[in-house]
Design an enzyme around this catalytic site. Structure first.
Site, mmCIF file in Angstrom:
data_model
loop_
_atom_site.group_PDB
_atom_site.id
_atom_site.type_symbol
_atom_site.label_atom_id
_atom_site.label_comp_id
_atom_site.label_asym_id
_atom_site.label_seq_id
_atom_site.Cartn_x
_atom_site.Cartn_y
_atom_site.Cartn_z
ATOM 1 N N ASP A 18 5.885 -38.408 31.698
ATOM 2 C CA ASP A 18 4.682 -38.590 30.910
ATOM 3 C C ASP A 18 5.091 -38.926 29.471
ATOM 4 O O ASP A 18 6.244 -38.719 29.083
ATOM 5 C CB ASP A 18 3.873 -37.284 30.953
ATOM 6 N N ASP A 20 2.573 -38.748 26.111
ATOM 7 C CA ASP A 20 1.958 -37.888 25.099
ATOM 8 C C ASP A 20 2.162 -36.418 25.430
ATOM 9 O O ASP A 20 1.804 -35.957 26.521
ATOM 10 C CB ASP A 20 0.464 -38.187 24.978
#
Length: 222
Positions: A18, A20
């Site tokens: 991922d 953020d």
């Protein structure tokens, strides 16, 4: 199940990352933009912030404003994406992210993010981080996290069975998506611990990457 206490050791054939909250700390921007959005719609800012992490914007809007037309959410999301892409004030790397990505040279890995191409490029650049060669962005999928589609597509792009992948995530939606994809999930940061990943680390300084001769990679966590 509760997160395993570190130190821990995992073995994988590919890593799915991922962005953020995992590689990039963009909380300052997310807070500014989503709290303004909450105020415009008469919603509680804290309630909104409890929903938006990890999801595509229109998916968050669908949760927060049930019954609002999809087309309106998509149009609103497009405006907010442009706003987020232009605002990189306060975007910084997660501690250890640069060394972690450098250690993945030659290791199959992909970025799997709910951001679109423009936003992910802007935030990784602002944080001084290189973009992985394989990227699954908002344009790549038909369903947002917590749906597992993004992680399954990442595994397929890398040619690796989902069971042989380790996901690095920070949000409840992302951790649920990784779990639904049948992958081991490493939670990064304090937000992740609340959502019971398989293993949790404070940040990426607690992750050591060791490529092995058989093509797998050993991860030492903690």
């Amino acid at each position: 199940m509760p997160a395993t206490a570190t130190p821990a050791v995992l073995t994988a054939r590919a890593l799915l990352l991922d962005m953020d909250g995992t590689l990039v700390n963009s909380d300052a921007v997310v807070e500014r933009i989503w709290r303004r959005w909450a105020e415009r719609h008469g919603l509680d800012g804290d309630e909104v912030m409890g929903v938006v992490h990890g999801r595509q914007g229109h998916a968050s809007m669908a949760v927060l404003l049930p019954g609002r037309p999809v087309e309106q959410n998509l149009a609103d999301n497009a405006r907010m994406l442009a706003e987020e892409t232009a605002d990189t004030d306060g975007v910084v790397r997660i501690p250890g992210a640069d060394a972690f990505l450098a250690a993945l040279a030659g290791v199959p890995h992909a970025l799997v993010t709910s951001a679109d191409v423009a936003l992910s490029t802007a935030r990784m650049h602002a944080a001084g981080l290189p973009l992985p060669a394989v990227r699954i962005t908002a344009e790549s999928v038909g369903a947002s996290k917590p749906d597992p589609e993004g992680f399954l597509k990442g595994a397929a792009e890398l040619g690796v069975d989902p069971a042989d992948c380790v996901v690095f995530e920070d949000s409840g939606a992302g951790i649920a998506a990784g779990r639904a994809a049948g992958m081991t999930v490493v939670g990064v940061g304090p937000r992740a611990v609340r959502h019971e990943p398989d293993v949790a680390v404070r940040d990426l300084t607690q992750v050591a990457v060791e490529p092995l001769p058989d093509g797998t990679v050993r991860l030492r966590l903690g």
